[in-house]
Scaffold this motif. Structure first.
Motif, mmCIF file in Angstrom:
data_model
loop_
_atom_site.group_PDB
_atom_site.id
_atom_site.type_symbol
_atom_site.label_atom_id
_atom_site.label_comp_id
_atom_site.label_asym_id
_atom_site.label_seq_id
_atom_site.Cartn_x
_atom_site.Cartn_y
_atom_site.Cartn_z
ATOM 1 N N VAL A 111 34.171 32.119 47.190
ATOM 2 C CA VAL A 111 33.098 33.093 47.400
ATOM 3 C C VAL A 111 31.779 32.355 47.279
ATOM 4 O O VAL A 111 31.408 31.886 46.188
ATOM 5 C CB VAL A 111 33.179 34.245 46.377
ATOM 6 C CG1 VAL A 111 32.050 35.233 46.615
ATOM 7 C CG2 VAL A 111 34.523 34.938 46.449
ATOM 8 N N ASP A 112 31.069 32.230 48.405
ATOM 9 C CA ASP A 112 29.792 31.516 48.452
ATOM 10 C C ASP A 112 29.941 30.082 47.925
ATOM 11 O O ASP A 112 29.082 29.572 47.185
ATOM 12 C CB ASP A 112 28.717 32.257 47.651
ATOM 13 C CG ASP A 112 28.419 33.623 48.245
ATOM 14 O OD1 ASP A 112 28.602 33.782 49.468
ATOM 15 O OD2 ASP A 112 28.018 34.529 47.479
ATOM 16 N N GLY A 113 31.057 29.442 48.294
ATOM 17 C CA GLY A 113 31.271 28.062 47.880
ATOM 18 C C GLY A 113 31.785 27.890 46.479
ATOM 19 O O GLY A 113 31.924 26.757 45.998
ATOM 20 N N VAL A 114 32.101 28.995 45.765
ATOM 21 C CA VAL A 114 32.584 28.932 44.381
ATOM 22 C C VAL A 114 34.014 29.459 44.351
ATOM 23 O O VAL A 114 34.290 30.539 44.885
ATOM 24 C CB VAL A 114 31.682 29.758 43.437
ATOM 25 C CG1 VAL A 114 32.204 29.676 42.014
ATOM 26 C CG2 VAL A 114 30.245 29.263 43.509
ATOM 27 N N HIS A 115 34.933 28.702 43.725
ATOM 28 C CA HIS A 115 36.315 29.133 43.604
ATOM 29 C C HIS A 115 36.432 30.197 42.517
ATOM 30 O O HIS A 115 36.007 29.992 41.379
ATOM 31 C CB HIS A 115 37.215 27.943 43.258
ATOM 32 C CG HIS A 115 37.399 26.993 44.403
ATOM 33 N ND1 HIS A 115 38.338 27.187 45.383
ATOM 34 C CD2 HIS A 115 36.757 25.844 44.713
ATOM 35 C CE1 HIS A 115 38.269 26.200 46.261
ATOM 36 N NE2 HIS A 115 37.318 25.368 45.873
ATOM 37 N N LYS A 116 37.015 31.319 42.881
ATOM 38 C CA LYS A 116 37.228 32.413 41.930
ATOM 39 C C LYS A 116 38.670 32.878 42.024
ATOM 40 O O LYS A 116 39.235 32.954 43.119
ATOM 41 C CB LYS A 116 36.282 33.587 42.233
ATOM 42 C CG LYS A 116 34.814 33.267 41.984
ATOM 43 C CD LYS A 116 33.957 34.497 42.170
ATOM 44 C CE LYS A 116 32.501 34.202 41.857
ATOM 45 N NZ LYS A 116 31.650 35.395 42.021
ATOM 46 N N PRO A 117 39.304 33.191 40.864
ATOM 47 C CA PRO A 117 40.691 33.680 40.904
ATOM 48 C C PRO A 117 40.767 35.065 41.516
ATOM 49 O O PRO A 117 39.846 35.882 41.376
ATOM 50 C CB PRO A 117 41.102 33.699 39.427
ATOM 51 C CG PRO A 117 39.817 33.795 38.675
ATOM 52 C CD PRO A 117 38.783 33.075 39.500
ATOM 53 N N GLU A 118 41.863 35.309 42.197
ATOM 54 C CA GLU A 118 42.060 36.618 42.806
ATOM 55 C C GLU A 118 42.294 37.671 41.745
ATOM 56 O O GLU A 118 42.785 37.394 40.646
ATOM 57 C CB GLU A 118 43.240 36.573 43.774
ATOM 58 C CG GLU A 118 42.973 35.727 45.019
ATOM 59 C CD GLU A 118 44.136 35.790 45.980
ATOM 60 O OE1 GLU A 118 45.163 36.392 45.620
ATOM 61 O OE2 GLU A 118 44.010 35.233 47.082
ATOM 62 N N SER A 119 41.971 38.905 42.057
ATOM 63 C CA SER A 119 42.136 40.002 41.109
ATOM 64 C C SER A 119 43.614 40.269 40.882
ATOM 65 O O SER A 119 44.427 40.255 41.810
ATOM 66 C CB SER A 119 41.454 41.267 41.642
ATOM 67 O OG SER A 119 41.689 42.346 40.775
ATOM 68 N N GLN A 120 43.961 40.508 39.595
ATOM 69 C CA GLN A 120 45.348 40.786 39.237
ATOM 70 C C GLN A 120 45.609 42.277 39.066
ATOM 71 O O GLN A 120 46.522 42.683 38.361
ATOM 72 C CB GLN A 120 45.691 40.062 37.925
ATOM 73 C CG GLN A 120 45.488 38.553 37.988
ATOM 74 C CD GLN A 120 46.467 37.864 38.910
ATOM 75 O OE1 GLN A 120 47.565 38.375 39.132
ATOM 76 N NE2 GLN A 120 46.076 36.734 39.469
ATOM 77 N N ALA A 121 44.783 43.100 39.722
ATOM 78 C CA ALA A 121 44.912 44.551 39.533
ATOM 79 C C ALA A 121 46.222 45.074 40.090
ATOM 80 O O ALA A 121 46.838 45.978 39.526
ATOM 81 C CB ALA A 121 43.735 45.258 40.198
ATOM 82 N N ASN A 122 46.668 44.512 41.212
ATOM 83 C CA ASN A 122 47.889 44.993 41.849
ATOM 84 C C ASN A 122 49.082 44.099 41.536
ATOM 85 O O ASN A 122 49.991 43.936 42.353
ATOM 86 C CB ASN A 122 47.683 45.066 43.369
ATOM 87 C CG ASN A 122 46.551 46.008 43.724
ATOM 88 O OD1 ASN A 122 46.351 47.015 43.044
ATOM 89 N ND2 ASN A 122 45.817 45.681 44.780
ATOM 90 N N LYS A 123 49.066 43.493 40.357
ATOM 91 C CA LYS A 123 50.159 42.585 40.007
ATOM 92 C C LYS A 123 51.448 43.339 39.757
ATOM 93 O O LYS A 123 52.539 42.858 40.081
ATOM 94 C CB LYS A 123 49.760 41.786 38.759
ATOM 95 C CG LYS A 123 50.766 40.721 38.372
ATOM 96 C CD LYS A 123 50.259 39.927 37.185
ATOM 97 C CE LYS A 123 51.269 38.861 36.778
ATOM 98 N NZ LYS A 123 50.797 38.072 35.617
ATOM 99 N N TYR A 124 51.353 44.538 39.131
ATOM 100 C CA TYR A 124 52.530 45.344 38.810
ATOM 101 C C TYR A 124 52.504 46.633 39.628
ATOM 102 O O TYR A 124 51.444 47.182 39.918
ATOM 103 C CB TYR A 124 52.567 45.680 37.309
ATOM 104 C CG TYR A 124 52.583 44.467 36.415
ATOM 105 C CD1 TYR A 124 53.743 43.714 36.245
ATOM 106 C CD2 TYR A 124 51.426 44.057 35.741
ATOM 107 C CE1 TYR A 124 53.757 42.600 35.426
ATOM 108 C CE2 TYR A 124 51.436 42.937 34.926
ATOM 109 C CZ TYR A 124 52.606 42.212 34.770
ATOM 110 O OH TYR A 124 52.615 41.110 33.965
#
Length: 229
Positions: A73-86
């Motif tokens: 995101v805008d050249g910055v690595h960000k982890p994906e959201s874990q909201a839909n993990k379960y």
């Protein structure tokens, strides 16, 4: 020679202070401050150099898991959201297991409270079967032994009453602490049960304050009746 050299008076060295004309620029940097700043600067330089080398020799065909678990995101690595993990079913199962554990601890605390209450009641209602004499000192104890030995009663001198009082007071404190823990567990169980019910399917709405019969600080929900087929 060293003793003579140390005996000679030497003027203490003082570092130069900031000139009056440069007071507006703050404190004058000393050599020890420069050493700390230089070490931090070179440490950052070395870290950047190693990262540049690692990026230069990186294998473009190499796979690692952050390729699919992060996004840029805008050249910055960000982890994906874990909201839909379960899934919803997995969340319901975990809620059920958590509620079961809280309910088990609640029943355990209630059983311990019942046993402790029964023990304290038996201690409070237990009559004394021995005649205990209390003496102020050893001479008084000897006189009481002489007097009571003629009648056939042997006095018992002990410090048990103080120990019993301390143990009883500790037991009552433990009882109060367990009662408070039971109240906290009951509130937690009710909250978890409400959250579990809210996750179930069905139309529901939150009641307004004028619709609640018994005023309470917690929200009250009402489920709309569903037609059974």
């Amino acid at each position: 020679m060293s003793s003579l050299r140390n005996a000679v008076y030497r003027r203490a060295h003082k570092e130069r202070s900031q000139p009056q004309s440069r007071k507006k620029y703050g404190l004058l940097e000393k050599h020890k401050d420069y050493v700390v700043r230089a070490k931090a600067f070179h440490k950052k330089e070395d870290a950047l150099r190693k990262l540049r080398e690692k990026a230069a020799f990186r294998n473009p065909d190499e796979f690692y898991f952050k390729m699919i678990k992060t996004k840029t995101v805008d050249g910055v690595h960000k982890p994906e959201s874990q909201a839909n993990k379960y899934t919803q079913e997995e969340l319901m199962l975990m809620k059920t297991q958590d509620i079961g554990y809280v309910l088990q601890k609640l029943q355990s605390e209630k059983n311990k409270i019942e046993k402790l209450t029964a023990v304290l009641q038996s201690l409070d209602n237990q009559p004394s079967t021995r005649h205990v004499f209390y003496a102020e000192d050893r001479e008084d104890a000897k006189e009481m032994q002489l007097r009571t030995s003629k009648v056939g009663k042997v006095p018992v001198f002990e410090d048990v009453p103080d120990q019993i009082k301390r143990k009883t007071a500790a037991s009552y404190r433990e009882l109060e602490a367990r009662k408070g823990r039971v109240n906290d567990l009951e509130k937690l169980y009710m909250d978890m049960a409400m959250q579990k019910e809210l996750q179930k399917k069905g139309r529901k709405r939150k009641l307004r304050e004028d619709e609640i019969v018994c005023p309470t600080s917690k929200p009250v929900y009402k489920w709309r009746p569903d037609r059974k087929r």
